[in-house]
Design an enzyme around this catalytic site. Structure first.
Site, mmCIF file in Angstrom:
data_model
loop_
_atom_site.group_PDB
_atom_site.id
_atom_site.type_symbol
_atom_site.label_atom_id
_atom_site.label_comp_id
_atom_site.label_asym_id
_atom_site.label_seq_id
_atom_site.Cartn_x
_atom_site.Cartn_y
_atom_site.Cartn_z
ATOM 1 N N ASP A 119 26.511 39.527 42.432
ATOM 2 C CA ASP A 119 25.035 40.129 42.270
ATOM 3 C C ASP A 119 24.487 40.689 43.741
ATOM 4 O O ASP A 119 23.453 41.105 43.567
ATOM 5 C CB ASP A 119 24.166 38.884 41.997
ATOM 6 C CG ASP A 119 23.932 37.728 42.864
ATOM 7 O OD1 ASP A 119 24.494 38.104 43.863
ATOM 8 O OD2 ASP A 119 23.273 36.791 42.630
ATOM 9 N N HIS A 174 31.957 41.936 48.357
ATOM 10 C CA HIS A 174 31.351 41.551 49.602
ATOM 11 C C HIS A 174 31.803 42.441 50.565
ATOM 12 O O HIS A 174 31.811 41.941 52.012
ATOM 13 C CB HIS A 174 31.399 40.017 49.894
ATOM 14 C CG HIS A 174 30.333 39.052 49.091
ATOM 15 N ND1 HIS A 174 30.519 37.875 49.236
ATOM 16 C CD2 HIS A 174 29.732 39.712 47.913
ATOM 17 C CE1 HIS A 174 29.586 37.352 48.306
ATOM 18 N NE2 HIS A 174 29.165 38.443 47.453
ATOM 19 N N TYR A 183 27.105 42.136 53.450
ATOM 20 C CA TYR A 183 28.349 41.173 53.869
ATOM 21 C C TYR A 183 29.157 41.964 55.024
ATOM 22 O O TYR A 183 29.802 41.215 55.589
ATOM 23 C CB TYR A 183 29.100 40.854 52.669
ATOM 24 C CG TYR A 183 28.382 39.684 52.016
ATOM 25 C CD1 TYR A 183 28.705 38.221 52.597
ATOM 26 C CD2 TYR A 183 27.597 39.755 50.798
ATOM 27 C CE1 TYR A 183 28.056 37.189 51.891
ATOM 28 C CE2 TYR A 183 26.917 38.642 50.343
ATOM 29 C CZ TYR A 183 27.141 37.547 50.779
ATOM 30 O OH TYR A 183 26.577 36.435 50.256
ATOM 31 N N ARG A 230 23.773 27.984 56.942
ATOM 32 C CA ARG A 230 23.132 28.397 55.525
ATOM 33 C C ARG A 230 23.186 27.082 54.819
ATOM 34 O O ARG A 230 22.415 26.832 53.809
ATOM 35 C CB ARG A 230 23.797 29.555 55.167
ATOM 36 C CG ARG A 230 23.500 30.062 53.635
ATOM 37 C CD ARG A 230 21.794 30.632 53.829
ATOM 38 N NE ARG A 230 21.359 30.777 52.308
ATOM 39 C CZ ARG A 230 20.011 30.698 52.001
ATOM 40 N NH1 ARG A 230 19.169 30.609 52.703
ATOM 41 N NH2 ARG A 230 19.841 31.030 50.678
HETATM 42 P P1 NAD Z 1 25.939 24.116 43.191
HETATM 43 O O1 NAD Z 1 27.137 23.295 43.954
HETATM 44 O O2 NAD Z 1 24.558 23.824 43.192
HETATM 45 O O3 NAD Z 1 26.587 24.271 41.780
HETATM 46 C C1 NAD Z 1 28.020 24.235 41.310
HETATM 47 C C2 NAD Z 1 28.174 23.197 40.316
HETATM 48 O O4 NAD Z 1 29.552 23.405 40.039
HETATM 49 C C3 NAD Z 1 28.063 21.830 40.852
HETATM 50 O O5 NAD Z 1 27.164 21.144 39.906
HETATM 51 C C4 NAD Z 1 29.503 21.395 40.672
HETATM 52 O O6 NAD Z 1 29.335 20.059 40.358
HETATM 53 C C5 NAD Z 1 30.385 21.976 39.606
HETATM 54 N N1 NAD Z 1 31.647 22.250 39.902
HETATM 55 C C6 NAD Z 1 32.429 22.012 40.996
HETATM 56 N N2 NAD Z 1 33.582 21.967 40.586
HETATM 57 C C7 NAD Z 1 33.921 22.291 39.449
HETATM 58 C C8 NAD Z 1 34.992 22.219 38.339
HETATM 59 N N3 NAD Z 1 36.210 22.149 38.987
HETATM 60 N N4 NAD Z 1 34.577 22.295 37.352
HETATM 61 C C9 NAD Z 1 33.538 22.257 36.927
HETATM 62 N N5 NAD Z 1 32.200 22.145 37.441
HETATM 63 C C10 NAD Z 1 32.526 22.106 38.912
HETATM 64 O O7 NAD Z 1 26.261 25.814 43.815
HETATM 65 P P2 NAD Z 1 25.358 26.958 43.594
HETATM 66 O O8 NAD Z 1 24.697 27.314 45.223
HETATM 67 O O9 NAD Z 1 24.144 26.978 42.472
HETATM 68 O O10 NAD Z 1 26.313 28.109 43.482
HETATM 69 C C11 NAD Z 1 27.233 28.012 42.311
HETATM 70 C C12 NAD Z 1 28.326 29.048 42.420
HETATM 71 O O11 NAD Z 1 27.771 30.708 42.031
HETATM 72 C C13 NAD Z 1 28.887 29.167 43.765
HETATM 73 O O12 NAD Z 1 30.318 29.395 43.470
HETATM 74 C C14 NAD Z 1 28.264 30.346 44.512
HETATM 75 O O13 NAD Z 1 29.204 31.133 45.306
HETATM 76 C C15 NAD Z 1 28.280 31.455 43.122
HETATM 77 N N6 NAD Z 1 27.402 32.356 43.134
HETATM 78 C C16 NAD Z 1 28.103 33.474 43.216
HETATM 79 C C17 NAD Z 1 27.067 34.803 43.197
HETATM 80 C C18 NAD Z 1 28.115 36.151 43.049
HETATM 81 O O14 NAD Z 1 27.594 37.112 43.512
HETATM 82 N N7 NAD Z 1 29.076 36.190 42.479
HETATM 83 C C19 NAD Z 1 25.877 34.674 43.260
HETATM 84 C C20 NAD Z 1 25.187 33.431 43.319
HETATM 85 C C21 NAD Z 1 26.066 32.218 43.357
HETATM 86 C C1 G6P Z 2 24.723 36.656 47.102
HETATM 87 C C2 G6P Z 2 25.884 36.771 46.873
HETATM 88 C C3 G6P Z 2 26.683 35.745 46.176
HETATM 89 C C4 G6P Z 2 26.452 34.520 47.208
HETATM 90 C C5 G6P Z 2 25.096 33.998 47.445
HETATM 91 C C6 G6P Z 2 24.755 33.281 48.566
HETATM 92 O O1 G6P Z 2 23.976 36.351 45.973
HETATM 93 O O2 G6P Z 2 26.193 37.768 46.180
HETATM 94 O O3 G6P Z 2 28.084 35.775 46.047
HETATM 95 O O4 G6P Z 2 27.064 33.100 46.893
HETATM 96 O O5 G6P Z 2 24.537 35.385 47.848
HETATM 97 O O6 G6P Z 2 23.655 32.617 48.608
HETATM 98 P P1 G6P Z 2 22.985 31.349 49.137
HETATM 99 O O7 G6P Z 2 21.441 31.445 48.949
HETATM 100 O O8 G6P Z 2 23.688 30.086 48.517
HETATM 101 O O9 G6P Z 2 23.367 31.430 50.602
HETATM 102 MN MN MN Z 3 28.525 37.844 45.500
#
Ligand code: NAD
Ligand code: G6P
Ligand code: MN
Length: 442
Positions: free
Chosen positions: A171, A201, A265, A285
């Site tokens: 995102d 990134h 990034y 962070r």
């Molecule tokens: P979070 O820790 O609040 O949530 C992650 C959840 O995944 C937890 O509830 C955890 O119990 C669960 N989990 C862990 N291992 C697991 C498994 N093997 N099977 C099933 N569930 C499992 O984290 P968050 O900050 O809300 O972020 C969630 C994810 O989304 C992270 O990987 C973050 O980097 C990603 N993210 C990606 C983008 C992007 O741009 N691609 C944007 C925002 C967040």
């Molecule tokens: C952006 C990126 C994600 C990353 C997030 C981290 O949205 O695209 O890949 O996981 O920022 O955000 P946070 O608020 O968890 O530092």
């Molecule tokens: Mn990302």
């Protein structure tokens, strides 16, 4: 258009789950949903978020079936899309990913440098497991994965599950394009047509025009030269001080190539010394997120459960996550929408490894993404990308072959790490910290 879709959200206990659900509900008219199921391997964490989402759905869309489970056979049967945002090791491990490198005066970041490599070594098994469950219980479904580090996860799925119906997404470019729209005084980022290339990134915009093809880059570049990407944004996540600093620092990253506009990034690779000297080794962070977003989301959830209603609730719509619905809709209704996705290069960047996973615009329809040709890229970007993609490939090889040597090479090759010796010390400490999650390296 009477089909209604069934969605599984993997990582149901994520801080982003409520925002994604609100966003899905906001788009019911263009992407109708009949069922949402949450899946997580931490039932207790998920129950808090799910309990609140259940109340919210009952009040706003009682016709949508809702359930949550830790059982894969319940979660992944009868679904059209799996939206995955798991964090293997949760914030406890993210904190170590960030703090261990900082001890060595190396960038400590969620997805970049040694922290990203450590996180990648944890995520690969988790994401592959969910992909395999999906294929077992709903073989026609698509997995839209945004679990990080998306670059390493994407390379792992390319190499280890080459036929799988998975699309990896991020995102960050959406968030940045929303800033572009604000700078340009546009209502919607979709009023712009963007050309962009890179790795996840790790990329650059090369052209931004309006729908008539008028060049919008000069106005943006004038702004960025002075202000980076700092704008008055409604964006909830990017309001925190560390994100503001990242948006400001774009000014210096931009100066290295004033022809393009960079992903935020790149700061971690091109301003490593600044990043390290501006990091608090004791409060990173991960701490900011645990004290901020995680507390906020979980207390909003508790409040909803306590009151028994989600009216005036503290959940926020995750606006920039609407691209996930765009993507699901593009596949479901063959819309041919143009979207930035992480896909196999396959010649789209003509002077870059065809087996690399790159982030480029694609046309998306029923059969998935069709990458658009981005042509030749310049030496500066090519050099940086070759180094970084080699890191990502070595991490996946290290994971698959359980190879200490390859992971040491990956760390050494990362632009954030000064030497093989620092890489070795870091690796040994990361191995200790990640015993529970990494394969045992030989
Ligand atoms: P979070 O820790 O609040 O949530 C992650 C959840 O995944 C937890 O509830 C955890 O119990 C669960 N989990 C862990 N291992 C697991 C498994 N093997 N099977 C099933 N569930 C499992 O984290 P968050 O900050 O809300 O972020 C969630 C994810 O989304 C992270 O990987 C973050 O980097 C990603 N993210 C990606 C983008 C992007 O741009 N691609 C944007 C925002 C967040
Ligand atoms: C952006 C990126 C994600 C990353 C997030 C981290 O949205 O695209 O890949 O996981 O920022 O955000 P946070 O608020 O968890 O530092
Ligand atoms: Mn990302």
């Amino acid at each position: 258009m009477d089909k209604k879709f069934s969605i599984a959200i993997a990582g149901g206990g994520s801080t982003f789950t409520p925002g994604i659900i609100l966003m899905l509900l906001d788009h019911m008219d263009t992407f109708p949903i009949r069922q949402i199921k949450l899946y997580d391997n931490d039932g207790e964490r998920q129950a808090k978020i799910a309990g609140a989402c259940e109340i919210l759905l009952r009040e706003r869309f009682p016709q949508v079936q809702f359930s949550y489970t830790v059982k894969p056979e319940e979660a992944f049967c009868d679904v059209d899309f799996v939206m995955a945002h798991i964090r293997v090791g949760k914030y406890r491990m993210r904190e170590l990913d960030e703090k261990i490198p900082l001890k060595y005066n190396v960038v400590g970041q969620e997805t970049c440098g040694p922290g990203g490599i450590a996180y990648g070594m944890r995520s690969i098994a988790g994401v592959l497991e969910i992909l395999d469950y999906m294929e077992q219980y709903s073989p026609n479904a698509w997995m839209l994965n945004y679990s990080n580090p998306a670059a390493i996860v994407a390379e792992a799925t390319r190499k280890l599950r080459p036929k799988a119906k998975i699309i990896n997404i991020c995102d960050m470019p959406i968030g940045i394009e929303r800033s572009f729209a604000t700078i340009l005084g546009l209502k919607d980022r979709k009023e712009m047509i963007c050309r962009y290339y890179g790795l996840n990134h790790f990329g650059w915009w090369t052209s931004i025009t309006d729908q008539e093809g008028n060049d919008l880059m000069p106005v943006l570049q004038d702004y960025v030269k002075e202000n980076g990407y700092v704008v008055n944004t409604e964006d909830f996540q990017h309001k925190d001080p560390s994100w503001k600093d990242t948006y400001r620092k774009v000014r210096d990253v931009y100066a290295l190539d004033p022809e393009t506009l960079p992903n935020t990034y790149l700061k971690y690779y091109l301003c490593q010394d600044y990043v390290v000297s501006h990091s608090d080794k004791n409060y990173t962070r991960a701490n900011e997120v645990m004290d901020g977003r995680e507390k906020q989301v979980f207390s909003a959830a508790e409040e909803i459960i306590r009151k028994g209603t989600a009216e005036d609730c503290g959940f926020h719509v995750d606006n920039h996550a609407s691209f996930i619905v765009d993507l699901a809709r593009a596949i479901a209704f063959n819309t041919g929408e143009r979207m930035l996705l992480i896909v196999r290069n396959d010649g789209a960047i003509s002077n870059f490894d065809e087996d690399a996973m790159v982030e480029i615009p694609c046309i998306v329809g029923k059969n998935g993404p069709e990458p658009l040709s981005m042509g030749k890229i310049p030496t500066f970007q090519k050099g940086l990308m070759e180094q970084q993609v080699a890191v990502e490939k070595l991490v996946v090889e290290a994971w698959a072959e359980k190879s200490y040597q390859k992971l040491w090479q990956a760390l050494t090759l990362s632009k954030t790490v000064p030497s093989g010796e620092v890489a070795r010390q870091l690796l040994n400490e990361l191995i200790e910290a990640n015993r529970e999650f990494w394969p045992e390296l030989k």
